[in-house]
Design a protein around this motif. Structure first.
Motif, short mmCIF file in Angstrom:
data_model
loop_
_atom_site.label_atom_id
_atom_site.label_comp_id
_atom_site.label_asym_id
_atom_site.label_seq_id
_atom_site.Cartn_x
_atom_site.Cartn_y
_atom_site.Cartn_z
N GLY A 1 7.63 5.74 1.53
CA GLY A 1 6.95 5.17 0.37
C GLY A 1 7.93 4.47 -0.55
O GLY A 1 7.71 3.34 -0.97
N TYR A 2 9.04 5.16 -0.82
CA TYR A 2 10.03 4.59 -1.71
C TYR A 2 10.65 3.33 -1.09
O TYR A 2 10.82 2.30 -1.75
N ALA A 3 10.93 3.41 0.22
CA ALA A 3 11.48 2.24 0.92
C ALA A 3 10.51 1.06 0.81
O ALA A 3 10.92 -0.08 0.61
N ASP B 1 -1.92 12.48 5.09
CA ASP B 1 -1.27 13.52 4.30
C ASP B 1 -0.37 12.97 3.20
O ASP B 1 0.21 13.72 2.43
N ALA B 2 -0.25 11.62 3.15
CA ALA B 2 0.61 11.04 2.12
C ALA B 2 -0.02 11.23 0.75
O ALA B 2 -1.23 11.15 0.61
N ASP B 3 0.84 11.49 -0.25
CA ASP B 3 0.32 11.68 -1.61
C ASP B 3 0.36 10.38 -2.37
O ASP B 3 1.38 9.70 -2.40
N PHE B 4 -0.78 10.07 -3.05
CA PHE B 4 -0.79 8.90 -3.91
C PHE B 4 -0.04 9.24 -5.19
O PHE B 4 -0.36 10.22 -5.85
N ILE B 5 0.98 8.46 -5.50
CA ILE B 5 1.77 8.79 -6.68
C ILE B 5 1.86 7.63 -7.65
O ILE B 5 2.74 7.56 -8.50
N GLY B 6 0.96 6.64 -7.50
CA GLY B 6 0.91 5.53 -8.46
C GLY B 6 2.19 4.73 -8.51
O GLY B 6 2.77 4.41 -7.48
N MET B 7 2.66 4.49 -9.75
CA MET B 7 3.81 3.63 -9.93
C MET B 7 5.14 4.39 -9.86
O MET B 7 6.18 3.82 -10.13
N TYR C 1 0.83 -1.20 0.00
CA TYR C 1 0.00 0.00 0.00
C TYR C 1 0.87 1.26 0.00
O TYR C 1 0.72 2.14 -0.84
N LEU C 2 1.82 1.27 0.90
CA LEU C 2 2.66 2.46 1.04
C LEU C 2 3.53 2.71 -0.18
O LEU C 2 3.94 3.84 -0.45
N SER C 3 3.81 1.60 -0.91
CA SER C 3 4.72 1.76 -2.05
C SER C 3 4.10 2.62 -3.14
O SER C 3 4.78 3.05 -4.05
N ASP D 1 3.76 8.74 -1.51
CA ASP D 1 4.93 9.49 -1.06
C ASP D 1 4.66 9.89 0.37
O ASP D 1 3.83 10.75 0.64
N TRP D 2 5.34 9.24 1.29
CA TRP D 2 5.01 9.46 2.69
C TRP D 2 6.29 9.60 3.50
O TRP D 2 7.19 8.77 3.42
N GLN D 3 6.36 10.67 4.29
CA GLN D 3 7.52 10.90 5.14
C GLN D 3 7.18 10.50 6.57
O GLN D 3 6.06 10.71 7.02
#
Ligand SMILES: Nc1ncnc2c1ncn2[C@@H]1O[C@H](COP(=O)(O)OP(=O)(O)OP(=O)(O)O)[C@@H](O)[C@H]1O
Ligand SMILES: [Mg+2]
Lengths: 362, 315
Positions: free
Chosen positions: B282-284, B67-73, B53-55, B58-60
C-alpha cells in the motif's frame, strides 16, 4: 576582368561526367539565364559558381578574384533555391536579416534594409510570420528578399519560380526584371522554362548534356539558332522539323519535301548554294503560318488539320503537311470558329535550314 | 526560437462551432480508434488506477486483497514526512541532472561530428549504438564486474596505466553514484545520438546550404540553424530520458542494490524495495502515485513550453 568568369570548368561524380568542359564569361550587371532540359547540368553549374559544389577542373572568377577554392561566404554571392530553403524556425524578418546579422551589420541598418526589401516585395504585413504560415508565392518572395537585402555582387537563382502557378509566375518574372534594373547586379538564373529565359535574359545560355549549345541574346537564339536542338528548345509552341532536299529550279534554289516546295529567303540563298549536302532539315516556326498571304514571301501549303486549339486570338493547329505532323499557330482573331483543313500560308522569309546529318544551321 | 507558452489542448483543437455537431458518419472515426483505446485503457490505465486504489490501503504481499485495511490518506501523510522518500527523490534528481545533461551534450555532439559522410563514420555509428541493444539487466551485470574492487578491469587498468590504488567503487557512496551515472551514460548516449543523427540527416540540405551562403560558420550553422530546426526531436529525446530516469531501476538493482546506504537508490528502486522487500504494498503504491504525478508534471511542462507536435519542420 570583372563579372563572373568560368574557365574550362568541369565536374564529375566518380566516373560520371556531368560537365565535361564549360567556359563562359558573364559581364558585370548582366542577367544571364541558363536554360536546358532536366539533368543537363544547370544546377550543377550554378552550385559550382556558388561554391556549394567543388569543381573537378578549371577555375572560376568572381569580380576579378579567383574563387575556385573559396568558400561560399567569401564569394559575395546571394542565392535563391528552388525549394526556397527558408529557415522554418525564424520569422520572415529574421529570415531576411540572417545574413546581415551574421555579418555584424548595425541594427538600424539591418532594419532599414529589411524594410526596403519587404516594401519592394510587398512582404511588410508578414514580417513576423513563420514561413509555414505563408503561401507558396509569399515564401518565394521571402527567399528573394533574403537574397536582395544582402546587396551581393552576384545573385544566383535556381528555378525560383518553378513552384508557382502560371499567373504568379508571370508577375514574378516582371518583378525580377524590374529588380535587376533597380539593383543593377550580375544575375545568373537557371530555368528549364524557355519563356522565362526569353523574357528576362540579357543573354541566354542553352545547355544540353553538360555542353553549352549556344550563348546569345533572346533575339539571337530565336532568330539564328545554331542547331536543331536550340531551334526546337526556344520558342513556344516548338518549331517543326521536316526532312527536305535543296533543289535547283532554273537557277533558283528551293527547298522541297513531302507537301512543300518553298523558295529560300535572301539570307539563306548563298549558304544553301555553298552547302556541302542537299539533304537538309527544314524548320518552320508555328507562329509563321497564317490564314492568308500577307506579303509576297508567303507561300501556300495545304494542311490537314487534326486538332485545332483555341487560345484566344490565335489557334494552335496540330496538322499534317504531306503526311508529316506539324504545328501551326494561326492568328485569326478571337471570334473565329475552329479552323479546318485547307490552304494556309507560310512566311518563307522566316524558314530555317539545318544540315540533316550534323544538325547545324546552314 | 521561443514559442509563446500556449495551452496545448486549446492550440490543438480549434472548435468548429459553426458546423453542425453531428454529421452523418461522425461515428466512423471512433470505430477505428476504439480497439486501440480499449487496449490502452486495459494496459495503461488499469495499473495506474490499481496503484491509486492500493495507495489507500495497508496491504501486505501474500494476503488476500479483501484482508487489506482501508487507511485513507495515511500512506500519503507518511510519505511526505518520510526522510527516506525525500532522500531517494534527491538521489533521483541528481542522477537525472547529471545523466541527462551529459547524455544530451555528448549525444548531440557525436551526432554532429558523425553526420558527415566521412570514411568510417557508418562503421562507428553501428558500433556506437550497440549498448542500446543490451538489456539493462545485462548492462548492470557487465558494469558490476567492470567496477568490481578485486577482479574489475577498471581498477586493474587504473593501476596498470596510472598507478592509481584500487578503489571500492560500489562500496563508497560517491564512487557508487559516479559508477551508476557512468553506466547510464554508456547505455543511453547512443539513444540520443541515434535520434539526433536521424533528425540531422532528414534536414533539407538546401536550408543548410542557404545558411552557408548567408555566411554562417560551423558553430553558427549548428546553433542558429541545425539545432533549432531539430528542436522538436531534442525535446522528445529529453522527455523520454526524463521519464526513463524515474522508471529505470534494473541497473542499480543489480550493480548496487541502491547502496551503499541509499546513495544510488532511485525512486523506482525504492518503490520496489518497499513493495517486495519490506512488503508494504500500500505504501509503495502511494509512492508510485507520487512518481506518476512527478512524471506527468514534468512531461506536461516540457510539452507546453516546447510543443514539439506543433513545431513540425515543414517548408
Ligand atoms: N551527387 C551526384 N552524383 C552523381 N550524379 C549527380 C549528382 N548530382 C547530380 N548528378 C547528375 O548530374 C546531372 C546534372 O544535374 P543537375 O542537377 O545539374 O541538372 P539540372 O540541369 O539542374 O536539371 P533540373 O532541370 O532537373 O534541375 C544529372 O544527370 C544528375 O543525375
Ligand atoms: Mg536543377
Amino acid at each position: 576582368m570583372t563579372g563572373v568568369v568560368l574557365r574550362n570548368v568541369s565536374k564529375s561524380y566518380g566516373a560520371a561526367t556531368v560537365i565535361p568542359n564549360l567556359s563562359l564569361s558573364i559581364t558585370e550587371g548582366e542577367f544571364v539565364v541558363f536554360v536546358g532540359p532536366s539533368g543537363c547540368g544547370k544546377s550543377t553549374t550554378l552550385r559550382m559558381i556558388a561554391g556549394l559544389e567543388k569543381v573537378s577542373g578549371g577555375n572560376i572568377e568572381i569580380a576579378g578574384k579567383d574563387v575556385t577554392w573559396a568558400r561560399p561566404k567569401e564569394r559575395d554571392i546571394a542565392m535563391v533555391f528552388q525549394s526556397y530553403a527558408l529557415y522554418p524556425h525564424m520569422n520572415v524578418g529574421d529570415n531576411m536579416s540572417f545574413a546581415l546579422r551574421l555579418a555584424g551589420t548595425p541594427k538600424d541598418e539591418i532594419a532599414r534594409r529589411v524594410q526596403v526589401a519587404a516594401d519592394m516585395l510587398e512582404l511588410t504585413p508578414y514580417l513576423t510570420r513563420k514561413p509555414r504560415d505563408l503561401s507558396g508565392g509569399q515564401r518565394q518572395r521571402v527567399a528573394m528578399g533574403r537574397s536582395i537585402v544582402r546587396d551581393a555582387y552576384c545573385f544566383l537563382f535556381d528555378e525560383p519560380l518553378s513552384n508557382l502557378d502560371a499567373k504568379l509566375r508571370s508577375s514574378m518574372r516582371t518583378e525580377l526584371a524590374l529588380l535587376h534594373k533597380k539593383l543593377d547586379r550580375t544575375m545568373v538564373y537557371v530555368t528549364h522554362d524557355q519563356i522565362e529565359a526569353m523574357t528576362m535574359a540579357d543573354r541566354i545560355v542553352i545547355m544540353k548534356d553538360g555542353l553549352i549549345q549556344q550563348v546569345g541574346s533572346p533575339k539571337q537564339v530565336y532568330n539564328t539558332p545554331v542547331n536543331t536542338f536550340v531551334a526546337t528548345f526556344m520558342g513556344s509552341p516548338s518549331m517543326t522539323l521536316l526532312p527536305g532536299e535543296l533543289t535547283d529550279e532554273g537557277g533558283t534554289i528551293k527547298v522541297r519535301g513531302a507537301g512543300f516546295n518553298l523558295p529560300l529567303p535572301d539570307r539563306l540563298r548563298a549558304r544553301a548554294a555553298a552547302s556541302p549536302t542537299r539533304a537538309i532539315t527544314l524548320g518552320m516556326r508555328p507562329e509563321h503560318f497564317a490564314a492568308e498571304a500577307r506579303t509576297p514571301d508567303f507561300a501556300a501549303v495545304d494542311l490537314t488539320v487534326r486538332v485545332a486549339e483555341y487560345v484566344g486570338s490565335s489557334q494552335y493547329l496540330a496538322a499534317d503537311l504531306g503526311g508529316q505532323a506539324i504545328t501551326a499557330a494561326v492568328e485569326v482573331g478571337p471570334e473565329s470558329d475552329l479552323l479546318g483543313d485547307g490552304r494556309y500560308y507560310f512566311d518563307t522569309s522566316r524558314l530555317y535550314l539545318f544540315d540533316r546529318k550534323t544538325e547545324l544551321a546552314l | 526560437m521561443a514559442h509563446a507558452p500556449q495551452d496545448p489542448l486549446t492550440a490543438a483543437l480549434p472548435m468548429p462551432m459553426a458546423k453542425p455537431r453531428f454529421e452523418p458518419g461522425f461515428l466512423t472515426p471512433y470505430a477505428f480508434i476504439i480497439p486501440a483505446l480499449l487496449v490502452m485503457l486495459g494496459g495503461l490505465l488499469y495499473p495506474v488506477f490499481m496503484a491509486l486504489y492500493l495507495s489507500f490501503y495497508d496491504w501486505q504481499i501474500g494476503l488476500p486483497l479483501e484482508d487489506a485495511d482501508f487507511i485513507g490518506m495515511t500512506n500519503f501523510a507518511r510519505m511526505f514526512t518520510d526522510p527516506q522518500v525525500w532522500e531517494v527523490l534527491w538521489v533521483t534528481l541528481r542522477f537525472g541532472f547529471w545523466t541527462i545533461t551529459i547524455e544530451m551534450t555528448l549525444g548531440v555532439a557525436l551526432a554532429l561530428l558523425l553526420e558527415k559522410p566521412i570514411r568510417g563514420a557508418s562503421v562507428f555509428r553501428t558500433i556506437f549504438i550497440l549498448p542500446l541493444m543490451v538489456s539493462p539487466v545485462v548492462v548492470g551485470l557487465i558494469w558490476r564486474y567492470l567496477f568490481d574492487a578485486r577482479i574489475g578491469w577498471i581498477n586493474y587498468y587504473l593501476g596498470a596505466w596510472f598507478g592509481i590504488d584500487p578503489q571500492v567503487w560500489l562500496g563508497d557512496a560517491q564512487l557508487a553514484f559516479f559508477a551508476i551515472v557512468l553506466t547510464d551514460i554508456w547505455q543511453w548516449t547512443p539513444f540520443i545520438f541515434i535520434i539526433v543523427i536521424a533528425g540531422l540527416q532528414a534536414l533539407p540540405s538546401e536550408v543548410v546550404e542557404a545558411s552557408t551562403i548567408d555566411g554562417a560558420n560551423w558553430w553558427q550553422q549548428i546553433f542558429l540553424v541545425k539545432l533549432p530546426m531539430i528542436k522538436s526531436i531534442l525535446v522528445i529525446a529529453l522527455l523520454m530520458r526524463l521519464i526513463d530516469v524515474f522508471r529505470g531501476m534494473e541497473v542499480m538493482l543489480i550493480m548496487t542494490g541502491g547502496g551503499p546506504g541509499r546513495s544510488t537508490e532511485l525512486l523506482s528502486l525504492h518503490i520496489y524495495n518497499r513493495a517486495f522487500n519490506t512488503q508494504q504494498l500500500g505504501y509503495a503504491s502511494a509512492i508510485s502515485v507520487l512518481l506518476i504525478v512527478i512524471v506527468f508534471a514534468i512531461s506536461t511542462a516540457i510539452l507546453t513550453m516546447a510543443n514539439p507536435m506543433k513545431n513540425k519542420s515543414d517548408v
